[in-house]
Enzyme design. Structure first.
Site, PDB file in Angstrom:
ATOM      1  N   ARG A 148       0.857  -1.181   0.000  1.00 56.56           N
ATOM      2  CA  ARG A 148       0.000   0.000   0.000  1.00 56.56           C
ATOM      3  C   ARG A 148       0.899   1.239   0.000  1.00 56.56           C
ATOM      4  NH1 ARG A 148      -4.097   1.467   4.874  1.00 56.56           N
ATOM      5  NH2 ARG A 148      -2.261   2.491   5.699  1.00 56.56           N
ATOM      6  N   TYR A 160      -3.406  11.108   6.887  1.00 54.78           N
ATOM      7  CA  TYR A 160      -3.587   9.716   7.285  1.00 54.78           C
ATOM      8  C   TYR A 160      -2.499   8.837   6.675  1.00 54.78           C
ATOM      9  CZ  TYR A 160      -4.470   4.947   7.052  1.00 54.78           C
ATOM     10  OH  TYR A 160      -4.263   3.613   7.152  1.00 54.78           O
ATOM     11  N   ASP A 211      -5.317   3.901   0.310  1.00 56.74           N
ATOM     12  CA  ASP A 211      -6.415   4.098   1.254  1.00 56.74           C
ATOM     13  C   ASP A 211      -6.782   5.582   1.283  1.00 56.74           C
ATOM     14  OD1 ASP A 211      -6.927   3.023   4.735  1.00 56.74           O
ATOM     15  OD2 ASP A 211      -8.215   4.114   3.325  1.00 56.74           O
ATOM     16  N   HIS A 213      -9.305   6.773   2.947  1.00 59.40           N
ATOM     17  CA  HIS A 213      -9.717   6.985   4.349  1.00 59.40           C
ATOM     18  C   HIS A 213     -10.947   7.879   4.468  1.00 59.40           C
ATOM     19  CE1 HIS A 213      -8.606   6.680   8.682  1.00 59.40           C
ATOM     20  NE2 HIS A 213      -8.065   5.587   8.225  1.00 59.40           N
ATOM     21  N   GLU A 237      -9.274   2.288  -1.460  1.00 57.82           N
ATOM     22  CA  GLU A 237     -10.009   1.895  -0.247  1.00 57.82           C
ATOM     23  C   GLU A 237     -10.705   3.086   0.391  1.00 57.82           C
ATOM     24  OE1 GLU A 237      -7.392   0.232   2.638  1.00 57.82           O
ATOM     25  OE2 GLU A 237      -8.754   0.631   4.289  1.00 57.82           O
ATOM     26  N   GLU A 263     -13.767  -1.625   6.675  1.00 60.68           N
ATOM     27  CA  GLU A 263     -13.065  -1.879   7.943  1.00 60.68           C
ATOM     28  C   GLU A 263     -13.823  -1.312   9.133  1.00 60.68           C
ATOM     29  OE1 GLU A 263      -9.354   0.192   7.005  1.00 60.68           O
ATOM     30  OE2 GLU A 263      -9.797   1.522   8.686  1.00 60.68           O
ATOM     31  N   ARG A 284     -13.951  -5.253   3.452  1.00 55.55           N
ATOM     32  CA  ARG A 284     -12.825  -5.160   4.393  1.00 55.55           C
ATOM     33  C   ARG A 284     -13.202  -5.530   5.826  1.00 55.55           C
ATOM     34  NH1 ARG A 284      -8.045  -3.877   4.542  1.00 55.55           N
ATOM     35  NH2 ARG A 284      -8.043  -1.850   5.583  1.00 55.55           N
ATOM     36  N   GLU A 340      -4.713  -7.478   4.933  1.00 58.46           N
ATOM     37  CA  GLU A 340      -3.799  -6.411   5.362  1.00 58.46           C
ATOM     38  C   GLU A 340      -2.925  -6.942   6.488  1.00 58.46           C
ATOM     39  OE1 GLU A 340      -5.771  -2.921   6.752  1.00 58.46           O
ATOM     40  OE2 GLU A 340      -3.921  -1.810   7.070  1.00 58.46           O
ATOM     41  N   TRP A 403     -11.915  11.858   9.474  1.00 52.81           N
ATOM     42  CA  TRP A 403     -10.488  11.525   9.647  1.00 52.81           C
ATOM     43  C   TRP A 403     -10.196  10.251   8.899  1.00 52.81           C
ATOM     44  CZ3 TRP A 403      -7.955   7.263  11.866  1.00 52.81           C
ATOM     45  CH2 TRP A 403      -6.570   7.365  11.810  1.00 52.81           C
TER      46      TRP A 403
HETATM   47  C1  CS2 Z   1      -6.460   2.037   8.104  1.00 51.42           C
HETATM   48  C2  CS2 Z   1      -6.256   1.896   9.581  1.00 51.42           C
HETATM   49  O1  CS2 Z   1      -5.324  -0.004   7.950  1.00 51.42           O
HETATM   50  C3  CS2 Z   1      -6.117   0.754   7.401  1.00 51.42           C
HETATM   51  O2  CS2 Z   1      -6.646   0.543   6.290  1.00 51.42           O
HETATM   52  O3  CS2 Z   1      -7.677   2.520   7.696  1.00 51.42           O
HETATM   53  O4  CS2 Z   1      -4.947   2.278   9.841  1.00 51.42           O
HETATM   54  C4  CS2 Z   1      -7.189   2.681  10.465  1.00 51.42           C
HETATM   55  O5  CS2 Z   1      -6.925   4.054  10.304  1.00 51.42           O
HETATM   56  C5  CS2 Z   1      -6.950   2.266  11.902  1.00 51.42           C
HETATM   57  O6  CS2 Z   1      -7.139   0.893  12.006  1.00 51.42           O
HETATM   58  C6  CS2 Z   1      -7.885   3.006  12.845  1.00 51.42           C
HETATM   59  O7  CS2 Z   1      -7.682   2.552  14.160  1.00 51.42           O
HETATM   60 MG    MG Z   2      -8.263   1.747   5.854  1.00 53.54          MG
END
Ligand code: CS2
Ligand code: MG
Length: 403
Positions: A148, A160, A211, A213, A237, A263, A284, A340, A403
């Protein structure tokens, strides 16, 4: 049959907070489940200690499905990340117990291996494109088949996915939420050159992922997806916040870049429309936040009907107990996509000794009975819980953002 005689919640913080459920039985066999919810750990610890554990004592540990239904339907207040992380921890621990009693690794209870190993992706990042590519080349040298790419955004102080430590990423970085500033325009200008340089340096035999985010509108996501098409990303993502699942229809109309979401989902209902309308390519959802192995199997089966593959979350804030359970699930699930794998620190791995291994871009859960992971309670007790929040994000004019 093994009867549940006790259960306890272990909160430990070897570099970051983890919440682990340990369920004990009258046969001296115990099981572990991850209950970590980054930034809200104590909510899940209390949900388990104060509301779930009293209802578990005396139950047949083999009745995984019945316990799951009892905790889901019996809560009345269904779903949500706290509830479903608590249910996940119980479910995972019961699968661990069942495997130990049967003398089989959990993947054998799930139908056996469907592949030789589980393809994982690493998390290359850096403040600049050059730093990120340099980090990605290191992951490529370790044998990763998927990497990634997350880079700093010129003109933004932080963003991020860019870690302070070269190889360990932990976003929950302060006792109260740190405030990040965001500019979509600056971000959208920064990603295509990152992938162009990524392909130049890493070639085409490695999967490259990104990602977003949760930070774009559907039309912005369509634009970014189109801009990235020449570089063939494995996925984009969390392009758009997914409360409104229909949003992804607009993204789909504008780009063939594969989409991954989920996620932060905690049940099949969060992804129902995304999956049945094939608005995404990868789901995810994870063992720890989506109700455990039992519910994740349901989500994967539903996804399989609609050409959607799994791509479970595996960040450092999911403990080695979750990673072990995820790998058993990944090894067996027919529509596996990718897993991941953000490596934990050595101090975390010491608290959670495990059988899973990484070799040449693939992982395997190992063949120890159950999940093949343990917790060193004495060592865990040395690491006191330390409140830590995920950051919050504002636009440059101060408007609260994702975020
Ligand atoms: C992220 C994470 O791994 C990912 O794809 O989105 O780092 C996420 O920000 C954290 O798990 C939040 O606790
Ligand atoms: Mg993520």
């Amino acid at each position: 049959m093994p009867k549940i005689t006790g259960a306890k919640v272990i909160v430990t913080s070897p570099g970051r907070n983890f919440v682990t459920l340990k369920i004990e039985t009258d046969e001296g066999i115990y099981g572990l489940g991850d209950a970590t919810l980054n930034g809200r750990e104590l909510a899940v610890a209390s949900y388990l200690t104060d509301h779930v554990i009293p209802c578990l004592i005396g139950r047949d540990a083999h009745r995984i499905e019945d316990v799951w239904q009892y905790l889901y339907k019996g809560a009345y207040w269904r779903r949500g990340p706290v509830t479903m992380s608590a249910i996940a921890a119980v479910d995972t621990a019961l699968w661990d117990i069942k495997g130990k009693v049967a003398g089989l690794p959990v993947y054998q209870l799930l139908g056996g291996a469907s592949r030789e190993g589980v393809m994982v992706y690493g998390h290359a990042n850096g403040k600049t494109i050059e730093e990120t590519i340099d980090n990605a080349l290191h992951y490529q040298s370790l044998g990763y088949k998927a990497i990634r790419l997350q880079s700093g955004v010129p003109g933004l102080a932080s963003t991020y996915g860019v870690s302070k430590d070269r190889y360990f990423y932990e976003p929950a970085d302060a006792d109260l939420p740190t405030e990040n500033l965001w500019s979509t325009e600056k971000y959208l200008r920064s990603v295509p050159p990152l992938f162009e340089k990524g392909r130049e340096a890493l070639g085409w035999d490695v999967h490259l992922l990104h990602d977003v985010h949760h930070r774009l509108t559907p039309i912005e996501a369509g634009r970014l997806g189109k801009d990235l098409e020449p570089f063939r990303p494995f996925w984009m993502e969390d392009a758009v916040p997914a409360e409104n699942q229909a949003n992804f229809r607009l993204v789909r109309q504008h780009t063939t870049t594969p989409l991954a979401v989920g996620e932060i989902f905690n049940s099949i209902w969060d992804a129902k429309q995304l999956i049945e309308e094939q608005l995404i390519d990868y789901i995810r959802t994870t063992v720890v936040h989506a109700g455990g192995i039992t519910h994740l199997r349901r989500i994967a089966s539903f996804a399989d009907m609609h050409n959607v593959r799994t791509g479970s979350h595996g960040a450092t804030d999911l403990s080695p107990v979750c990673m072990a359970a995820a790998l058993h699930f990944d090894l067996s699930v027919p529509n596996f996509g990718i897993q991941e794998y953000m490596r934990h620190t050595e101090e975390t791995d010491a608290v959670f000794p495990h059988a899973y291994s990484f070799e040449d871009g693939l992982m395997h859960p190992g063949d120890k009975p159950g999940l093949g992971v343990d917790i060193d309670e004495e060592l865990a007790a040395k690491y006191e819980y330390k409140r830590a929040y995920l950051p919050v994000n504002r636009l440059e004019d101060g408007t609260m953002f994702h975020w």
